[in-house]
Design a protein around this motif. Structure first.
Motif, PDB file in Angstrom:
ATOM      1  N   SER A  21       0.813  -1.221   0.000  1.00 21.31           N
ATOM      2  CA  SER A  21       0.000   0.000   0.000  1.00 21.31           C
ATOM      3  C   SER A  21       0.843   1.266   0.000  1.00 21.31           C
ATOM      4  CB  SER A  21      -0.941   0.008   1.204  1.00 21.31           C
ATOM      5  OG  SER A  21      -0.236   0.209   2.410  1.00 21.31           O
ATOM      6  N   GLU A  22       2.133   1.131   0.277  1.00 21.23           N
ATOM      7  CA  GLU A  22       3.027   2.284   0.258  1.00 21.23           C
ATOM      8  C   GLU A  22       3.470   2.658  -1.142  1.00 21.23           C
ATOM      9  OE1 GLU A  22       6.207   1.113   2.783  1.00 21.23           O
ATOM     10  OE2 GLU A  22       5.019   1.155   4.623  1.00 21.23           O
ATOM     11  N   HIS A  23       3.269   1.757  -2.113  1.00 20.20           N
ATOM     12  CA  HIS A  23       3.640   2.063  -3.495  1.00 20.20           C
ATOM     13  C   HIS A  23       2.667   3.092  -4.072  1.00 20.20           C
ATOM     14  CE1 HIS A  23       6.728  -1.090  -4.255  1.00 20.20           C
ATOM     15  NE2 HIS A  23       6.112  -1.689  -3.252  1.00 20.20           N
ATOM     16  N   PRO A  24       3.161   4.081  -4.777  1.00 23.20           N
ATOM     17  CA  PRO A  24       2.292   5.156  -5.269  1.00 23.20           C
ATOM     18  C   PRO A  24       1.217   4.705  -6.253  1.00 23.20           C
ATOM     19  CG  PRO A  24       4.494   5.321  -6.226  1.00 23.20           C
ATOM     20  CD  PRO A  24       4.582   4.305  -5.133  1.00 23.20           C
ATOM     21  N   ASN A  25       1.437   3.600  -6.937  1.00 22.17           N
ATOM     22  CA  ASN A  25       0.450   3.132  -7.918  1.00 22.17           C
ATOM     23  C   ASN A  25      -0.545   2.139  -7.333  1.00 22.17           C
ATOM     24  OD1 ASN A  25       2.743   1.265  -7.828  1.00 22.17           O
ATOM     25  ND2 ASN A  25       1.692   0.139  -9.446  1.00 22.17           N
ATOM     26  N   VAL A  26      -0.379   1.772  -6.059  1.00 21.74           N
ATOM     27  CA  VAL A  26      -1.249   0.763  -5.432  1.00 21.74           C
ATOM     28  C   VAL A  26      -2.146   1.423  -4.383  1.00 21.74           C
ATOM     29  CG1 VAL A  26      -1.341  -1.342  -4.037  1.00 21.74           C
ATOM     30  CG2 VAL A  26       0.395  -1.104  -5.838  1.00 21.74           C
ATOM     31  N   THR A  27      -3.444   1.231  -4.532  1.00 16.89           N
ATOM     32  CA  THR A  27      -4.416   1.739  -3.567  1.00 16.89           C
ATOM     33  C   THR A  27      -5.179   0.553  -2.985  1.00 16.89           C
ATOM     34  OG1 THR A  27      -4.714   3.795  -4.812  1.00 16.89           O
ATOM     35  CG2 THR A  27      -6.435   3.211  -3.221  1.00 16.89           C
ATOM     36  N   ILE A  28      -5.123   0.390  -1.671  1.00 18.07           N
ATOM     37  CA  ILE A  28      -5.834  -0.691  -0.994  1.00 18.07           C
ATOM     38  C   ILE A  28      -6.876  -0.072  -0.073  1.00 18.07           C
ATOM     39  CG2 ILE A  28      -5.640  -2.643   0.599  1.00 18.07           C
ATOM     40  CD1 ILE A  28      -2.830  -3.128  -0.477  1.00 18.07           C
ATOM     41  N   LEU A  29      -8.129  -0.407  -0.314  1.00 19.05           N
ATOM     42  CA  LEU A  29      -9.249   0.118   0.462  1.00 19.05           C
ATOM     43  C   LEU A  29      -9.980  -1.043   1.130  1.00 19.05           C
ATOM     44  CD1 LEU A  29     -10.690   2.583  -2.211  1.00 19.05           C
ATOM     45  CD2 LEU A  29      -9.031   3.097  -0.406  1.00 19.05           C
ATOM     46  N   VAL A  30     -10.394  -0.843   2.364  1.00 22.97           N
ATOM     47  CA  VAL A  30     -11.072  -1.899   3.118  1.00 22.97           C
ATOM     48  C   VAL A  30     -12.515  -1.510   3.397  1.00 22.97           C
ATOM     49  CG1 VAL A  30     -11.099  -3.242   5.250  1.00 22.97           C
ATOM     50  CG2 VAL A  30      -8.909  -2.624   4.193  1.00 22.97           C
ATOM     51  N   ILE A  31     -13.429  -2.441   3.121  1.00 24.65           N
ATOM     52  CA  ILE A  31     -14.828  -2.269   3.517  1.00 24.65           C
ATOM     53  C   ILE A  31     -14.964  -2.844   4.923  1.00 24.65           C
ATOM     54  CG2 ILE A  31     -17.231  -2.847   3.048  1.00 24.65           C
ATOM     55  CD1 ILE A  31     -16.515  -3.220   0.132  1.00 24.65           C
ATOM     56  N   PRO A  32     -15.270  -2.018   5.926  1.00 24.50           N
ATOM     57  CA  PRO A  32     -15.380  -2.540   7.301  1.00 24.50           C
ATOM     58  C   PRO A  32     -16.679  -3.306   7.509  1.00 24.50           C
ATOM     59  CG  PRO A  32     -15.947  -0.225   7.263  1.00 24.50           C
ATOM     60  CD  PRO A  32     -15.511  -0.574   5.855  1.00 24.50           C
ATOM     61  N   PHE A  33     -16.694  -4.135   8.538  1.00 22.20           N
ATOM     62  CA  PHE A  33     -17.901  -4.899   8.843  1.00 22.20           C
ATOM     63  C   PHE A  33     -19.115  -3.995   9.016  1.00 22.20           C
ATOM     64  CE2 PHE A  33     -15.023  -8.375  10.534  1.00 22.20           C
ATOM     65  CZ  PHE A  33     -15.387  -9.301   9.563  1.00 22.20           C
ATOM     66  N   ASP A  34     -18.918  -2.832   9.646  1.00 25.63           N
ATOM     67  CA  ASP A  34     -20.074  -1.977   9.947  1.00 25.63           C
ATOM     68  C   ASP A  34     -20.574  -1.179   8.750  1.00 25.63           C
ATOM     69  OD1 ASP A  34     -18.143  -0.036   9.684  1.00 25.63           O
ATOM     70  OD2 ASP A  34     -18.098   0.528  11.800  1.00 25.63           O
ATOM     71  N   ALA A  35     -19.998  -1.432   7.567  1.00 24.27           N
ATOM     72  CA  ALA A  35     -20.497  -0.759   6.359  1.00 24.27           C
ATOM     73  C   ALA A  35     -21.846  -1.323   5.937  1.00 24.27           C
ATOM     74  CB  ALA A  35     -19.500  -0.888   5.217  1.00 24.27           C
ATOM     75  N   GLY A  36     -22.181  -2.515   6.438  1.00 23.17           N
ATOM     76  CA  GLY A  36     -23.466  -3.116   6.099  1.00 23.17           C
ATOM     77  C   GLY A  36     -23.423  -3.868   4.786  1.00 23.17           C
ATOM     78  N   GLY A  37     -24.555  -3.850   4.065  1.00 21.73           N
ATOM     79  CA  GLY A  37     -24.655  -4.596   2.817  1.00 21.73           C
ATOM     80  C   GLY A  37     -23.856  -3.963   1.692  1.00 21.73           C
ATOM     81  N   TYR A  38     -23.633  -4.762   0.657  1.00 19.35           N
ATOM     82  CA  TYR A  38     -22.859  -4.280  -0.490  1.00 19.35           C
ATOM     83  C   TYR A  38     -23.316  -5.009  -1.742  1.00 19.35           C
ATOM     84  CZ  TYR A  38     -20.386  -8.551   0.840  1.00 19.35           C
ATOM     85  OH  TYR A  38     -20.087  -9.840   1.190  1.00 19.35           O
ATOM     86  N   PRO A  39     -23.124  -4.416  -2.922  1.00 13.16           N
ATOM     87  CA  PRO A  39     -23.540  -5.055  -4.172  1.00 13.16           C
ATOM     88  C   PRO A  39     -22.512  -6.078  -4.636  1.00 13.16           C
ATOM     89  CG  PRO A  39     -22.550  -2.950  -4.653  1.00 13.16           C
ATOM     90  CD  PRO A  39     -22.594  -3.071  -3.141  1.00 13.16           C
ATOM     91  N   GLY A  40     -22.895  -6.878  -5.613  1.00 13.44           N
ATOM     92  CA  GLY A  40     -21.938  -7.797  -6.228  1.00 13.44           C
ATOM     93  C   GLY A  40     -22.036  -9.224  -5.760  1.00 13.44           C
ATOM     94  N   ALA A  41     -22.865  -9.505  -4.762  1.00 10.89           N
ATOM     95  CA  ALA A  41     -23.094 -10.867  -4.269  1.00 10.89           C
ATOM     96  C   ALA A  41     -21.822 -11.547  -3.783  1.00 10.89           C
ATOM     97  CB  ALA A  41     -23.760 -11.718  -5.362  1.00 10.89           C
ATOM     98  N   GLY A  42     -20.832 -10.757  -3.421  1.00 10.92           N
ATOM     99  CA  GLY A  42     -19.615 -11.343  -2.878  1.00 10.92           C
ATOM    100  C   GLY A  42     -18.690 -11.947  -3.907  1.00 10.92           C
ATOM    101  N   GLN A  43     -19.005 -11.807  -5.181  1.00 10.11           N
ATOM    102  CA  GLN A  43     -18.177 -12.391  -6.239  1.00 10.11           C
ATOM    103  C   GLN A  43     -16.948 -11.528  -6.508  1.00 10.11           C
ATOM    104  OE1 GLN A  43     -19.824 -12.253 -10.268  1.00 10.11           O
ATOM    105  NE2 GLN A  43     -19.117 -14.340 -10.607  1.00 10.11           N
ATOM    106  N   PRO A  44     -15.746 -12.135  -6.567  1.00  7.32           N
ATOM    107  CA  PRO A  44     -14.564 -11.344  -6.906  1.00  7.32           C
ATOM    108  C   PRO A  44     -14.718 -10.706  -8.283  1.00  7.32           C
ATOM    109  CG  PRO A  44     -13.936 -13.496  -6.048  1.00  7.32           C
ATOM    110  CD  PRO A  44     -15.414 -13.540  -6.297  1.00  7.32           C
ATOM    111  N   ILE A  45     -14.356  -9.453  -8.397  1.00  8.16           N
ATOM    112  CA  ILE A  45     -14.456  -8.722  -9.660  1.00  8.16           C
ATOM    113  C   ILE A  45     -13.081  -8.156  -9.997  1.00  8.16           C
ATOM    114  CG2 ILE A  45     -15.540  -6.790 -10.871  1.00  8.16           C
ATOM    115  CD1 ILE A  45     -17.809  -6.955  -8.770  1.00  8.16           C
ATOM    116  N   TYR A  46     -12.672  -8.312 -11.233  1.00  8.40           N
ATOM    117  CA  TYR A  46     -11.388  -7.786 -11.682  1.00  8.40           C
ATOM    118  C   TYR A  46     -11.642  -7.016 -12.968  1.00  8.40           C
ATOM    119  CZ  TYR A  46      -6.308  -7.841 -12.583  1.00  8.40           C
ATOM    120  OH  TYR A  46      -4.991  -7.504 -12.796  1.00  8.40           O
TER     121      TYR A  46
END
Length: 282
Positions: free
Chosen positions: A197-222
């Motif tokens: 995450s310290e590399h300037p071209n890499v961005t790592i974002l975390v969805i916390p547990f308390d964010a609730g529901g999310y779209p995508g049905a949990g399927q990895p997307i690339y």
């Protein structure tokens, strides 16, 4: 004539077919316009034969394609390539894995979202090996070694060739608590995420547990961004292998899903802080 076109060659053919169909022309009519046989048009659209820059520009003109950016991107897609590092894995790994590596190599930006695992380009060797040990049906030791080394070599796209490609990974907090390979391997994987995450071209974002529901049905997307939006590609992991999608409706859908997941995520500094806390308590 090619008997086994690569993913890149097949993609070029599909784009040529889309341009022709959007112009309302049959393959026979297109062939007559540029003075070739109908089967040559069909073979170009199937990726079985190449297309010169001159012929591609002529086709674009007859297809009333005024998008110069798209035409130049297609010409680049049609250019002959030197053998990539992935060719050493041909006939020992599924062809679509090699297509994915080549796709990444030409990508202008990469985005991914995972809710139950660590993205492949961010995995340590030990973590990746454990992931492949869990594949059903079970892989042989040689297959595990091949897939692990292939995955690690793919990571070079972030740091090795030309200018580092921008990469954004959205990871759900649940994935950070998974202990693939046991406690020590999991801790090293989390530390690896912090380092990357310290590399300037890499961005790592975390969805916390308390964010609730999310779209995508949990399927990895690339999502691999091409030179122009029309050449973007979505890769999905499925039980029978990987799927590469490039229809406009599919691209629009997954762009929106990724955008939504990004808005649910913590910002970079908060994401790193959460990863650090998980390391401290794991």
């Amino acid at each position: 004539m090619r008997s086994n076109p690569t993913g890149r060659q097949l993609r070029l053919g599909r784009e040529l077919r889309r341009l022709r169909e959007s112009a309302g022309l049959s393959s026979t009519e297109a062939a007559q316009l540029i003075g070739i046989k109908q089967n040559q048009v069909s073979n170009m659209e199937a990726g079985r034969i190449g297309v010169s820059p001159e012929r591609l520009r002529t086709l674009a003109c007859h297809y009333d394609c005024a998008d110069k950016g798209l035409v130049e991107a297609l010409i680049d897609l049609a250019a002959e390539r030197k053998r990539g590092w992935w060719e050493e894995y041909r006939e020992v790994l599924p062809a679509k894995l090699l297509d994915l590596a080549e796709l990444e190599r030409s990508g202008h930006a990469l985005r991914t979202a995972h809710t139950s695992g660590i993205p492949g380009l961010l995995q340590t060797t030990d973590h990746a090996r454990e992931v492949f040990h869990q594949v059903v049906p079970e892989l042989s030791p040689r297959e595990v070694d091949l897939r692990t080394s292939f995955r690690i070599k793919r990571q070079g796209v972030l740091f090795v060739h030309r200018e580092p490609v921008p990469y954004q990974a959205v990871i759900h907090e649940a994935a950070l608590h998974m202990r693939f390979g046991g406690r020590d391997v999991a801790r090293q994987q989390l530390k690896h995420l912090l380092k990357l995450s310290e590399h300037p071209n890499v961005t790592i974002l975390v969805i916390p547990f308390d964010a609730g529901g999310y779209p995508g049905a949990g399927q990895p997307i690339y999502y691999v961004q091409g030179a122009v939006p029309q050449l973007d590609t979505v890769q999905l992991d499925q039980s029978h292998g990987i799927a590469l999608l490039d229809a406009e409706a599919q691209l629009n859908k997954y762009r929106k899903v990724l955008d939504r997941l990004t808005t649910l995520s913590l910002i970079e500094t908060e994401s790193r802080a959460l990863i650090h806390r998980i390391i401290q308590t794991s």
